[in-house]
Design a protein around this motif. Structure first.
Motif, PDB file in Angstrom:
ATOM      1  N   ARG A  91     -10.416  -0.105  12.658  1.00  0.00           N
ATOM      2  CA  ARG A  91     -11.283  -0.616  13.716  1.00  0.00           C
ATOM      3  C   ARG A  91     -10.560  -1.486  14.745  1.00  0.00           C
ATOM      4  N   MET A 113       2.866  -2.642   8.944  1.00  0.00           N
ATOM      5  CA  MET A 113       1.975  -3.707   8.470  1.00  0.00           C
ATOM      6  C   MET A 113       0.753  -3.088   7.799  1.00  0.00           C
ATOM      7  N   ARG A 116       1.698  -1.811   4.401  1.00  0.00           N
ATOM      8  CA  ARG A 116       1.807  -2.904   3.418  1.00  0.00           C
ATOM      9  C   ARG A 116       0.428  -3.329   2.928  1.00  0.00           C
ATOM     10  N   ASP A 117      -0.550  -3.319   3.834  1.00  0.00           N
ATOM     11  CA  ASP A 117      -1.928  -3.626   3.422  1.00  0.00           C
ATOM     12  C   ASP A 117      -2.468  -2.547   2.500  1.00  0.00           C
ATOM     13  N   CYS A 124      -9.291  -4.621   0.549  1.00  0.00           N
ATOM     14  CA  CYS A 124      -9.453  -5.554   1.654  1.00  0.00           C
ATOM     15  C   CYS A 124      -9.099  -4.841   2.954  1.00  0.00           C
ATOM     16  N   SER A 125      -9.876  -5.120   3.999  1.00  0.00           N
ATOM     17  CA  SER A 125      -9.559  -4.496   5.281  1.00  0.00           C
ATOM     18  C   SER A 125      -9.343  -5.579   6.335  1.00  0.00           C
ATOM     19  N   ARG A 126      -8.387  -5.337   7.226  1.00  0.00           N
ATOM     20  CA  ARG A 126      -7.930  -6.383   8.131  1.00  0.00           C
ATOM     21  C   ARG A 126      -8.723  -6.422   9.419  1.00  0.00           C
ATOM     22  N   GLU A 127      -9.063  -7.635   9.845  1.00  0.00           N
ATOM     23  CA  GLU A 127      -9.830  -7.819  11.079  1.00  0.00           C
ATOM     24  C   GLU A 127      -8.919  -7.713  12.300  1.00  0.00           C
ATOM     25  N   SER A 130      -7.041 -10.839  13.020  1.00  0.00           N
ATOM     26  CA  SER A 130      -5.911 -11.050  12.121  1.00  0.00           C
ATOM     27  C   SER A 130      -4.701 -10.252  12.572  1.00  0.00           C
ATOM     28  N   ALA A 133      -3.259 -12.041  15.480  1.00  0.00           N
ATOM     29  CA  ALA A 133      -2.452 -13.190  15.037  1.00  0.00           C
ATOM     30  C   ALA A 133      -1.082 -12.715  14.585  1.00  0.00           C
ATOM     31  N   TYR A 134      -1.059 -11.605  13.825  1.00  0.00           N
ATOM     32  CA  TYR A 134       0.208 -11.056  13.343  1.00  0.00           C
ATOM     33  C   TYR A 134       1.106 -10.643  14.511  1.00  0.00           C
ATOM     34  N   ARG A 137       2.455 -13.694  16.339  1.00  0.00           N
ATOM     35  CA  ARG A 137       3.564 -14.335  15.610  1.00  0.00           C
ATOM     36  C   ARG A 137       4.839 -13.519  15.758  1.00  0.00           C
TER      37      ARG A 137
END
Lengths: 271, 253
Positions: A91, A113, A116-117, A124-127, A130, A133-134, A137
């Motif tokens: 998404r 990335m 790795r998730d 778990c699913s990443r927002e 998030s 932010a990654y 960084r």
């Protein structure tokens, strides 16, 4: 050379102008300074193959982000059908302006990335926030080595935790922030005033798309690196939808432009 | 026979056992017990404090329950020095994730990363394993309230209720009998107190003998706190009353 590629994951050392056999730590710390008798460290100081504007805006029920399909080589509009979108996860989608090769590398980095998730196998699913932010960084870390990824990224997605659309901006300095509408490149000069005038948070997808097309029309007329072929991606609770390439209709047949001055009345001008 | 194969952590015995790891686990069974119970609206961790002489100056830091992050707390059983090293590691791990991804680390991922680190001490380097078991209590947006237990081998399991440390084998059947699916947090705290009283083999629970911590979600935000001395005393009083009731019923019948 192979070791260096593995180390940086990117280009060969020749482009950097330093010898791999030198002290790597020294190189990282000194940036562009001369270190212990080696050649001065020269990173890429300017982007070469660049893409221009990306514009994103939130509408009622999602986010839409649009870009043209051109990649320039300096002033020359060299590549006319490049896709500038990258979907990450289920998404989130990110569109890039700036150095196209950095975008291609970051596409790989984001997919890594994602892998790795996936390997965690923990459901778990990443927002999108998030992932932003990654990315932020990653950009910040690289800029702190005085060797930036030369991009401005616009990220669109659907935030599951708050059940609302997400739109974010990440750039070569590592600046990261969310917004309701945002543009990069020439669009930040030409499109933002249009968006400020006509943006409403309760727009439908079609209204949002029409507004973006209007912006890209203005950009095609005024930005010499702009193209009339555009593509867009929409992020909603149902996921990501990437459109086909379409051509904006543009108008050049103004009577005053076409008529030779000799045929115009004496008082008229071509303006 | 085991003596020949127990000096090096990284060597199997002929029976296929890692004796150093087993000895580490054995060390924990002598440590102050820890009870963990998951309720529908929170998680409670209760720990028995071993150092109970009045000469001890406790200061602010407890010895059983530690904060890893806003959304994870942990209770330790075993060597406190080993526990400190791993708690520090877990804290850095949680902050690194937060810095990188802008949100709290999923609880299980934090547990897994710590367990992977502990496992290395059973396979590489010839260093002894960590002599500490952990009970993690946490909340994340993926799986809500969670309770995990991990041991020196680097194994971890998710639990609804469990116990580690001294007398855990008598605690677990009690939990099995009395834990209910829709337990509220205050019922869970009471059950933890009851079980802790049994494992510590003492007549009453006082705040200098134990630590209680609860993890809850309020207005969408995770928070955790230690129970105050008064709250522990209140639980202790409740238990006393219950005990008196059971003794009076037995004498009358």
């Amino acid at each position: 050379m192979e070791d260096c590629l593995r180390l940086r994951g990117r280009r060969a050392p020749d482009n950097y102008g330093y010898s791999y056999h030198g002290d790597y730590n020294q190189h990282v710390l000194c940036g562009s300074a001369v270190s212990s008798g080696q050649e001065p460290i020269k990173h890429t100081t300017r982007p070469i193959t660049t893409s221009s504007t990306v514009i994103g805006l939130k509408f009622n029920g999602g986010t839409i982000v649009m870009s043209d399909t051109g990649v320039c080589y300096g002033n020359m509009l060299r590549f006319k059908s490049c896709e500038r979108f990258c979907q990450v996860g289920d998404r989130t989608v990110v569109a890039a302006s700036g150095e196209y090769s950095d975008f291609q590398y970051l596409t790989r980095d984001l997919k890594e990335m994602d892998t790795r998730d996936w390997v965690q196998e923990d459901g778990c699913s990443r927002e999108p926030s998030s992932i932003a932010a990654y990315l932020g960084r990653t950009f910040y870390g690289q800029r702190s080595r005085l060797d930036p990824y030369w991009n401005q990224m616009i990220m669109a997605g659907w935030q599951k935790t708050s059940n609302e659309p997400y739109l974010g901006y990440i750039d070569l300095y590592g600046t990261t922030f969310p917004e309701d509408y945002i543009a990069s490149g020439f669009g930040s000069y030409l499109a933002i005033p249009l968006l400020r005038k006509e943006y409403r948070p309760d727009m439908t997808e079609d209204e949002a798309k029409a507004l973006l097309q209007k912006c890209f029309m203005a950009l095609f007329y005024r930005d010499c690196t702009g193209l009339s072929t555009v593509q867009y991606a929409v992020a909603t609770s149902a996921g990501i939808r990437l459109s086909d390439v379409s051509t904006l209709t543009h108008k050049w047949d103004y009577k005053l432009w076409l008529t030779p001055t000799s045929q115009l009345p004496v008082s008229a001008s071509s303006w | 026979m085991a003596r020949r194969y127990d000096q090096r952590t990284t060597t199997f015995s002929p029976e296929g056992r890692l004796h150093q790891v087993e000895y580490a686990i054995e060390a924990i069974s002598h440590a102050g017990s820890v009870i963990g119970i998951q309720a529908k609206d929170g998680v409670v961790l209760a720990g028995e404090k071993k150092e109970t002489t009045k000469l001890v100056d406790p200061g602010k830091r407890g010895e059983k329950v530690y904060k890893i992050d806003d959304h994870v707390i942990v209770a330790v059983a075993g060597l406190t020095s080993d526990a400190n090293a791993l708690v520090n590691r877990a804290r850095i791990n949680a902050q690194h994730y937060f810095s990188r991804y802008g949100e709290n680390e999923p609880v299980e991922q934090l547990v897994v990363s710590l367990c992977d680190y502990k496992q290395q001490y059973t396979q590489f380097g010839g260093l002894r394993p960590f002599g500490v078991s952990f009970m993690f209590a946490g909340w994340d947006r993926h799986f809500g309230f969670q309770l995990y237990q991990s041991d020196p081998a680097g194994n971890y399991t998710g639990w609804k209720a469990t116990a580690i440390g001294n007398n855990y084998s008598s605690a677990v059947p009690m939990l099995k009998q009395d834990w209910k699916e829709d337990m509220a947090l205050d019922e869970a705290v009471h059950l933890a107190a009851k079980v802790l009283l049994k494992t510590t083999e003492s007549s009453s629970l006082t705040s200098d003998k134990c630590e209680f911590a609860v993890l809850t979600v309020k207005d969408g935000k995770v928070s955790h706190r230690m129970l105050t001395n008064d709250e522990i005393l209140a639980e202790s009083k409740k238990l006393e009353q219950e005990q008196q009731q059971t003794t009076t019923t037995t004498t009358t019948s």
